[in-house]
Design an enzyme around this catalytic site. Sequence first.
Site, PDB file in Angstrom:
ATOM      1  NE  ARG A 117      -2.114  -1.062   3.571  1.00 25.23           N
ATOM      2  CZ  ARG A 117      -0.905   0.241   4.470  1.00 25.23           C
ATOM      3  NH1 ARG A 117      -1.490   0.802   4.255  1.00 25.23           N
ATOM      4  NH2 ARG A 117      -0.933  -0.526   5.104  1.00 25.23           N
ATOM      5  CE  LYS A 145      -5.144  -4.402   5.917  1.00 23.10           C
ATOM      6  NZ  LYS A 145      -5.413  -4.618   7.493  1.00 23.10           N
ATOM      7  CG  HIS A 178      -5.546  -3.989  11.066  1.00 22.19           C
ATOM      8  ND1 HIS A 178      -4.839  -3.659  11.491  1.00 22.19           N
ATOM      9  CD2 HIS A 178      -5.788  -5.269  10.542  1.00 22.19           C
ATOM     10  CE1 HIS A 178      -3.738  -4.126  10.937  1.00 22.19           C
ATOM     11  NE2 HIS A 178      -4.332  -5.474   9.914  1.00 22.19           N
ATOM     12  CB  SER A 188       5.165  -6.618  11.024  1.00 23.73           C
ATOM     13  OG  SER A 188       5.175  -6.820  10.255  1.00 23.73           O
ATOM     14  CE  LYS A 222      -2.170  -8.876  12.978  1.00 27.24           C
ATOM     15  NZ  LYS A 222      -3.000  -8.903  12.309  1.00 27.24           N
ATOM     16  CB  THR A 223       0.029 -14.560  11.588  1.00 26.99           C
ATOM     17  OG1 THR A 223      -0.413 -13.495  11.012  1.00 26.99           O
ATOM     18  CG2 THR A 223      -0.707 -15.793  10.705  1.00 26.99           C
ATOM     19  CG  ASP A 242      -5.982  -8.809   8.642  1.00 24.67           C
ATOM     20  OD1 ASP A 242      -4.831  -7.873   9.951  1.00 24.67           O
ATOM     21  OD2 ASP A 242      -6.294  -7.731   7.165  1.00 24.67           O
ATOM     22  NE  ARG A 249       0.947  -9.022   2.438  1.00 27.73           N
ATOM     23  CZ  ARG A 249       0.268  -8.655   4.186  1.00 27.73           C
ATOM     24  NH1 ARG A 249      -0.468  -8.733   4.357  1.00 27.73           N
ATOM     25  NH2 ARG A 249       1.207  -7.701   5.004  1.00 27.73           N
TER      26      ARG A 249
END
Length: 532
Positions: A55, A198, A217, A235, A239-240, A254, A320
């Site tokens: 982005r 987003k 988020h 990041s 979290k993942t 997400d 990604r």
Amino acid sequence: MTETNKLNAEFLKDVKQINYNLAPSSLIEEALRNGEGVLADTGAFMCDTGKFTGRSPQDRFIVEDAYTKDRVWWGNINKPFDADKFSALHLKMLDYLKDNQKLYVRDVFAGADERYRIKVRVITPLASVSLFVSNMFIEPSAEELKNFGEPDWMVVQAPEYNATPAVDGTRQGNFSILNFAEKCAIVGGSRYTGEIKKGIFSVLNAVLPEEGVLPMHCSANEGLEGDTAVFFGLSGTGKTTLSADPDRKLIGDDEHGWSQDNGIYNFEGGCYAKTIDLTKEKEPQIWDAIKFGATLENTRFFPGTKTVDYENVSVTENTRTSYPIDHIPGAKIPSVGGHPKNIFFLTCDAYGVLPPISKLTKEQAMYHFMSGYTAKVAGTEAGVTEPTPTFSACFGAPFMPLHPSVYAKMLGDKMEQFNTNIWLINTGWSEGPYGKADRTKLKYTRAMITAALNGQLDNVAFVEDEIFGVLVPTEVANVPAEVLSPKGNWEKAGIQGFTETAKKLAMAFVDNFKKFEEGLEDATILKGAPKA
């Protein structure tokens, strides 16, 4: 329908070929025929996103109008755009797109909870982008599609169309602009699909608080007993990794809402995961999800094969994959859970002064939510030679149109109403600072989260941290007691300067928070600040 979206509807009548709501398999055939990418040996569709591999936050704008003028928290993140210039640029985009031989139009939902979902129509010249939209949003059933009617929002993407900044009012050729009055988003000059995802997330973040829904988020999962847990984190905080639990059902990875009546629900219908250094051993669920129907962005094959080399960052480190949530075994569909019993704020503290687990009061939860802290370590970016604090309001500042305290107050109120525990989890260093100690063992972090989820911390003693004021448990099953005390660990290792380092980080919190004080929704949030 707004005037802008009436123009979009009329415009579609003049296009030579419109492909409405093609099945994913047909979109893959179209994308291959168009030369948009190739298939990997797993069946996933692999493509590049061109100049932009992420982005471009500085090129995201919101039209300033009667609705947004006094609602949006204007500044470096939310930049105003002139309504007339939006209209002119939108018309130029449509004129440009008329020259395409064909376009792809997809009708989808944003929001698994039917009471709060919005209907979205995405127009794009790329079949691979329409496939991404199919993966990332919620696909209507055949009956729902039949009765879809007019969309609530439209997104028009023209990845090869560039604005003229001096004329159009943009910063440079690429742009992503939200118009709340006209309920239309336009994306130009960039093929990066995250701009669409987003953009709609930002829309929901702006409108849902008015309906009593807290947009977040975060990732979320559900235990076998139906208990919902939520994970926030920037990041590199884990979290993942920590939300992916084979013993719990994935609700989403997400974007979620927390409604007043039902609880947690996913905004999306899929996942958009980073693939850098992906291995089956580290992330088996993501690895297995990259199959036919999934997309890969900006990855590369091993030479002479169709096998993806996930260590290859020759295009970007932001490689990604996008896939529908049903590619994850045991994912909860529909993606709706109850009110969360536990919420985890994940931070990677490279200073080594935050406890590996601590419990937050309502005021501390609101304060840390608005702060959204983690730390960069030496070597992660050019010029970073020592730990550097990083703050992102609500753990997602680029997507939050309202003042962060609006979301923080909602969080605090819901925490209180539904008796939710909020934990600060330091997945970084707690036995000493970065460079002088090892990062907290993942097995210990998992044990702490498991203990919180299982209610094992309900009856243990807590002590108050002398700098940050958070409550630290004195014991956690399967975690050595000494691991829980950063100060004790420093002293045991003979490392000097704990208090000075802790106060330095505390002042970074205080300095960061000053920008929020004007327009603060609830002054009691300040009670959650560090003591030093």
